[in-house]
Scaffold this motif. Structure first.
Motif, PDB file in Angstrom:
ATOM      1  N   SER A 175     -65.591 -16.917   0.302  1.00 34.51           N
ATOM      2  CA  SER A 175     -65.404 -16.891  -1.355  1.00 34.51           C
ATOM      3  C   SER A 175     -64.577 -15.663  -1.509  1.00 34.51           C
ATOM      4  O   SER A 175     -63.775 -15.359  -2.500  1.00 34.51           O
ATOM      5  N   GLY A 176     -65.149 -14.262  -1.036  1.00 31.43           N
ATOM      6  CA  GLY A 176     -64.733 -13.166  -1.237  1.00 31.43           C
ATOM      7  C   GLY A 176     -63.264 -13.136  -1.031  1.00 31.43           C
ATOM      8  O   GLY A 176     -62.338 -12.472  -2.097  1.00 31.43           O
ATOM      9  N   ILE A 177     -62.797 -13.540   0.078  1.00 28.62           N
ATOM     10  CA  ILE A 177     -61.496 -13.588   0.379  1.00 28.62           C
ATOM     11  C   ILE A 177     -60.689 -14.367  -0.556  1.00 28.62           C
ATOM     12  O   ILE A 177     -59.437 -14.133  -0.926  1.00 28.62           O
ATOM     13  N   TRP A 178     -61.226 -15.652  -0.795  1.00 29.73           N
ATOM     14  CA  TRP A 178     -60.350 -16.332  -1.911  1.00 29.73           C
ATOM     15  C   TRP A 178     -60.285 -15.608  -3.514  1.00 29.73           C
ATOM     16  O   TRP A 178     -59.395 -15.812  -3.915  1.00 29.73           O
ATOM     17  N   VAL A 179     -61.296 -14.990  -3.797  1.00 32.68           N
ATOM     18  CA  VAL A 179     -61.339 -14.241  -5.052  1.00 32.68           C
ATOM     19  C   VAL A 179     -60.191 -13.078  -4.613  1.00 32.68           C
ATOM     20  O   VAL A 179     -59.339 -12.685  -5.730  1.00 32.68           O
ATOM     21  N   LEU A 180     -60.154 -12.550  -3.712  1.00 28.24           N
ATOM     22  CA  LEU A 180     -59.267 -11.311  -3.377  1.00 28.24           C
ATOM     23  C   LEU A 180     -57.738 -11.875  -3.334  1.00 28.24           C
ATOM     24  O   LEU A 180     -56.949 -11.400  -4.146  1.00 28.24           O
ATOM     25  N   LEU A 181     -57.601 -12.944  -2.807  1.00 29.62           N
ATOM     26  CA  LEU A 181     -56.368 -13.719  -3.009  1.00 29.62           C
ATOM     27  C   LEU A 181     -55.876 -14.043  -4.032  1.00 29.62           C
ATOM     28  O   LEU A 181     -54.633 -14.033  -4.570  1.00 29.62           O
ATOM     29  N   THR A 182     -56.805 -14.565  -4.892  1.00 31.30           N
ATOM     30  CA  THR A 182     -56.353 -14.763  -6.421  1.00 31.30           C
ATOM     31  C   THR A 182     -56.257 -13.763  -7.156  1.00 31.30           C
ATOM     32  O   THR A 182     -55.138 -13.975  -8.125  1.00 31.30           O
ATOM     33  N   MET A 183     -56.628 -12.631  -7.004  1.00 29.26           N
ATOM     34  CA  MET A 183     -56.422 -11.240  -7.750  1.00 29.26           C
ATOM     35  C   MET A 183     -55.004 -10.929  -7.359  1.00 29.26           C
ATOM     36  O   MET A 183     -54.481 -10.348  -8.206  1.00 29.26           O
ATOM     37  N   ILE A 184     -54.654 -11.186  -6.110  1.00 29.94           N
ATOM     38  CA  ILE A 184     -53.304 -10.451  -5.740  1.00 29.94           C
ATOM     39  C   ILE A 184     -52.142 -11.541  -5.884  1.00 29.94           C
ATOM     40  O   ILE A 184     -51.232 -11.132  -6.638  1.00 29.94           O
ATOM     41  N   PHE A 185     -52.375 -12.822  -5.531  1.00 32.07           N
ATOM     42  CA  PHE A 185     -51.395 -13.834  -5.668  1.00 32.07           C
ATOM     43  C   PHE A 185     -51.435 -14.730  -6.826  1.00 32.07           C
ATOM     44  O   PHE A 185     -50.737 -15.346  -7.244  1.00 32.07           O
ATOM     45  N   GLY A 186     -52.429 -14.697  -7.664  1.00 34.80           N
ATOM     46  CA  GLY A 186     -52.620 -15.419  -9.022  1.00 34.80           C
ATOM     47  C   GLY A 186     -52.424 -16.783  -8.633  1.00 34.80           C
ATOM     48  O   GLY A 186     -53.435 -17.697  -7.913  1.00 34.80           O
ATOM     49  N   TRP A 187     -51.553 -17.664  -9.507  1.00 32.09           N
ATOM     50  CA  TRP A 187     -51.597 -19.036  -9.548  1.00 32.09           C
ATOM     51  C   TRP A 187     -51.244 -19.657  -7.933  1.00 32.09           C
ATOM     52  O   TRP A 187     -51.675 -20.955  -7.726  1.00 32.09           O
ATOM     53  N   PHE A 188     -50.553 -18.715  -7.319  1.00 30.67           N
ATOM     54  CA  PHE A 188     -50.207 -19.479  -5.816  1.00 30.67           C
ATOM     55  C   PHE A 188     -51.508 -19.564  -4.980  1.00 30.67           C
ATOM     56  O   PHE A 188     -51.565 -20.685  -4.496  1.00 30.67           O
ATOM     57  N   ALA A 189     -52.478 -18.605  -5.261  1.00 32.91           N
ATOM     58  CA  ALA A 189     -53.584 -18.661  -4.456  1.00 32.91           C
ATOM     59  C   ALA A 189     -54.428 -19.736  -4.935  1.00 32.91           C
ATOM     60  O   ALA A 189     -55.148 -20.558  -4.218  1.00 32.91           O
ATOM     61  N   ILE A 190     -54.725 -20.089  -6.192  1.00 37.06           N
ATOM     62  CA  ILE A 190     -55.408 -21.261  -7.028  1.00 37.06           C
ATOM     63  C   ILE A 190     -54.609 -22.477  -6.319  1.00 37.06           C
ATOM     64  O   ILE A 190     -55.362 -23.474  -6.040  1.00 37.06           O
ATOM     65  N   PHE A 191     -53.250 -22.757  -6.246  1.00 39.39           N
ATOM     66  CA  PHE A 191     -52.627 -23.736  -5.798  1.00 39.39           C
ATOM     67  C   PHE A 191     -53.022 -23.846  -4.238  1.00 39.39           C
ATOM     68  O   PHE A 191     -53.217 -25.187  -3.913  1.00 39.39           O
ATOM     69  N   ALA A 192     -52.758 -22.904  -3.476  1.00 36.88           N
ATOM     70  CA  ALA A 192     -53.211 -23.030  -2.196  1.00 36.88           C
ATOM     71  C   ALA A 192     -54.596 -23.367  -2.057  1.00 36.88           C
ATOM     72  O   ALA A 192     -55.027 -24.618  -0.954  1.00 36.88           O
ATOM     73  N   TYR A 193     -55.683 -23.099  -2.635  1.00 39.23           N
ATOM     74  CA  TYR A 193     -57.128 -23.383  -2.702  1.00 39.23           C
ATOM     75  C   TYR A 193     -57.123 -24.842  -3.033  1.00 39.23           C
ATOM     76  O   TYR A 193     -57.799 -25.407  -2.282  1.00 39.23           O
ATOM     77  N   THR A 194     -56.528 -25.288  -3.712  1.00 43.63           N
ATOM     78  CA  THR A 194     -56.430 -26.673  -4.533  1.00 43.63           C
ATOM     79  C   THR A 194     -56.146 -27.478  -3.238  1.00 43.63           C
ATOM     80  O   THR A 194     -56.683 -28.681  -3.117  1.00 43.63           O
ATOM     81  N   CYS A 195     -55.186 -27.156  -2.750  1.00 46.17           N
ATOM     82  CA  CYS A 195     -54.042 -28.116  -1.792  1.00 46.17           C
ATOM     83  C   CYS A 195     -55.302 -27.788  -0.576  1.00 46.17           C
ATOM     84  O   CYS A 195     -55.530 -29.272   0.217  1.00 46.17           O
ATOM     85  N   ILE A 196     -55.886 -26.743   0.048  1.00 48.79           N
ATOM     86  CA  ILE A 196     -56.960 -26.814   1.167  1.00 48.79           C
ATOM     87  C   ILE A 196     -58.224 -27.875   0.712  1.00 48.79           C
ATOM     88  O   ILE A 196     -58.433 -28.462   1.599  1.00 48.79           O
ATOM     89  N   ARG A 197     -58.624 -27.546  -0.370  1.00 46.38           N
ATOM     90  CA  ARG A 197     -60.015 -28.424  -0.586  1.00 46.38           C
ATOM     91  C   ARG A 197     -59.485 -29.797  -0.750  1.00 46.38           C
ATOM     92  O   ARG A 197     -60.344 -30.822  -0.310  1.00 46.38           O
ATOM     93  N   TRP A 198     -58.258 -30.170  -1.232  1.00 45.34           N
ATOM     94  CA  TRP A 198     -57.857 -31.603  -1.125  1.00 45.34           C
ATOM     95  C   TRP A 198     -57.732 -32.205   0.103  1.00 45.34           C
ATOM     96  O   TRP A 198     -58.075 -33.567   0.456  1.00 45.34           O
ATOM     97  N   ILE A 199     -56.993 -31.449   1.299  1.00 44.88           N
ATOM     98  CA  ILE A 199     -56.966 -31.739   2.500  1.00 44.88           C
ATOM     99  C   ILE A 199     -58.221 -31.851   3.454  1.00 44.88           C
ATOM    100  O   ILE A 199     -58.346 -32.887   4.020  1.00 44.88           O
ATOM    101  N   LYS A 200     -59.269 -31.176   3.016  1.00 45.65           N
ATOM    102  CA  LYS A 200     -60.338 -31.048   3.514  1.00 45.65           C
ATOM    103  C   LYS A 200     -61.366 -32.343   2.985  1.00 45.65           C
ATOM    104  O   LYS A 200     -62.338 -32.760   3.951  1.00 45.65           O
ATOM    105  N   GLN A 201     -61.357 -32.749   2.010  1.00 42.21           N
ATOM    106  CA  GLN A 201     -61.854 -33.755   1.480  1.00 42.21           C
ATOM    107  C   GLN A 201     -61.633 -35.192   2.007  1.00 42.21           C
ATOM    108  O   GLN A 201     -62.327 -36.071   2.050  1.00 42.21           O
ATOM    109  N   LYS A 202     -60.484 -35.127   2.520  1.00 42.42           N
ATOM    110  CA  LYS A 202     -59.811 -36.420   3.270  1.00 42.42           C
ATOM    111  C   LYS A 202     -60.617 -36.580   4.710  1.00 42.42           C
ATOM    112  O   LYS A 202     -60.728 -35.899   5.440  1.00 42.42           O
TER     113      LYS A 202
END
Length: 80
Positions: A53-80
């Protein structure tokens, strides 16, 4: 009676106020809102699914909306 110089001055003041508001709105949308999402939703959700979670927060602070989109895509892929 309003002279031409007074009318121009009123227009400049109005322009500066609207420019400051647009700049502030842009700052909030591009930087502040992704940080809030990163520190609240992504941090808790990543910890729940054993992701760093710390890395995801750091990525969000650096990349903003791109990191949120990447996290959402990874969560969507892992749920399948």
């Amino acid at each position: 009676m309003v002279t031409t110089n007074q009318a121009i001055h009123i227009t400049k003041v109005h322009y500066n106020i609207s420019f400051d508001f647009i700049s502030l709105l842009f700052l909030i949308i591009v930087i502040i809102i992704p940080w809030i999402i990163g520190f609240t939703w992504i941090r808790k959700d990543a910890a729940r699914f054993d992701q760093p979670s710390g890395i995801w927060v750091l990525l969000t602070m650096i990349f903003g909306w791109f990191a949120i989109f990447a996290y959402t895509c990874i969560r969507w892929i892992k749920q399948k």
